[in-house]
Design a protein around this motif. Structure first.
Motif, PDB file in Angstrom:
ATOM      1  N   ARG A  34       0.798  -1.274   0.192  1.00 29.84           N
ATOM      2  CA  ARG A  34      -0.059   0.055  -0.141  1.00 29.84           C
ATOM      3  C   ARG A  34       0.999   1.405  -0.060  1.00 29.84           C
ATOM      4  O   ARG A  34       0.479   2.252  -0.589  1.00 29.84           O
ATOM      5  N   GLU A  35       1.891   1.411   0.869  1.00 31.88           N
ATOM      6  CA  GLU A  35       2.885   2.491   0.824  1.00 31.88           C
ATOM      7  C   GLU A  35       3.457   2.575  -0.613  1.00 31.88           C
ATOM      8  O   GLU A  35       3.484   3.689  -1.093  1.00 31.88           O
ATOM      9  N   VAL A  36       3.944   1.567  -1.262  1.00 28.85           N
ATOM     10  CA  VAL A  36       4.613   1.744  -2.654  1.00 28.85           C
ATOM     11  C   VAL A  36       3.337   2.412  -3.600  1.00 28.85           C
ATOM     12  O   VAL A  36       3.683   3.111  -4.164  1.00 28.85           O
ATOM     13  N   ARG A  37       2.206   1.740  -3.447  1.00 30.02           N
ATOM     14  CA  ARG A  37       1.164   2.157  -4.316  1.00 30.02           C
ATOM     15  C   ARG A  37       0.914   3.514  -4.093  1.00 30.02           C
ATOM     16  O   ARG A  37       0.517   4.539  -4.966  1.00 30.02           O
ATOM     17  N   ASP A  38       0.766   4.154  -2.856  1.00 31.41           N
ATOM     18  CA  ASP A  38       0.539   5.207  -2.367  1.00 31.41           C
ATOM     19  C   ASP A  38       1.756   6.493  -3.110  1.00 31.41           C
ATOM     20  O   ASP A  38       1.006   7.348  -3.517  1.00 31.41           O
ATOM     21  N   ARG A  39       2.671   5.837  -2.883  1.00 37.14           N
ATOM     22  CA  ARG A  39       3.878   6.691  -3.503  1.00 37.14           C
ATOM     23  C   ARG A  39       3.937   6.969  -5.160  1.00 37.14           C
ATOM     24  O   ARG A  39       4.099   7.842  -5.408  1.00 37.14           O
TER      25      ARG A  39
END
Length: 121
Positions: A34-39
């Motif tokens: 999720r963190e990578v996608r949000d970035r």
């Protein structure tokens, strides 16, 4: 008897701890994703997040004799339609005639495809 119960309780607790560790690892991995996608795409609102695909969808081409035949037929139809348009452009000087050939070929194309490639016979 109590030693057996203690051993089984220890096994249950070990299994519970193993499951909890696996769950924590899955949740940590999901949080990293999720963190990578949000970035990459920015945070997504809750309603829109359900619409976005989780991973890219790969569309595979159908295989087999019928699919290959359909692709060949569609290719032949497209090439012939394009040739008719090119010939109309070259041979006809009037824009209305060119437009007439274009509209006529669009309207007659499904009829001709049905007549020529009818699979019922």
């Amino acid at each position: 008897m109590s030693k057996e119960r203690a051993r089984r309780r220890a096994e249950r607790e070990a299994e519970r701890e193993r499951l909890a560790a696996a769950r924590a690892a899955r949740e940590a991995k999901a949080a990293r994703r999720r963190e990578v996608r949000d970035r990459l795409v920015g945070p997504v609102a809750g309603a829109v997040a359900a619409v976005l695909p989780r991973r890219p969808v790969r569309v595979a081409r159908q295989r087999g004799y019928l699919a290959r035949r359909r692709r060949t037929e569609n290719g032949v139809v497209a090439v012939l339609w394009f040739l008719v348009q090119v010939l109309a452009w070259i041979l006809l000087d009037s824009w209305t005639a060119r437009l007439g050939v274009f509209l006529g070929s669009i309207l007659l194309l499904p009829v001709l495809v049905t007549i020529v490639f009818d699979r019922r016979s």
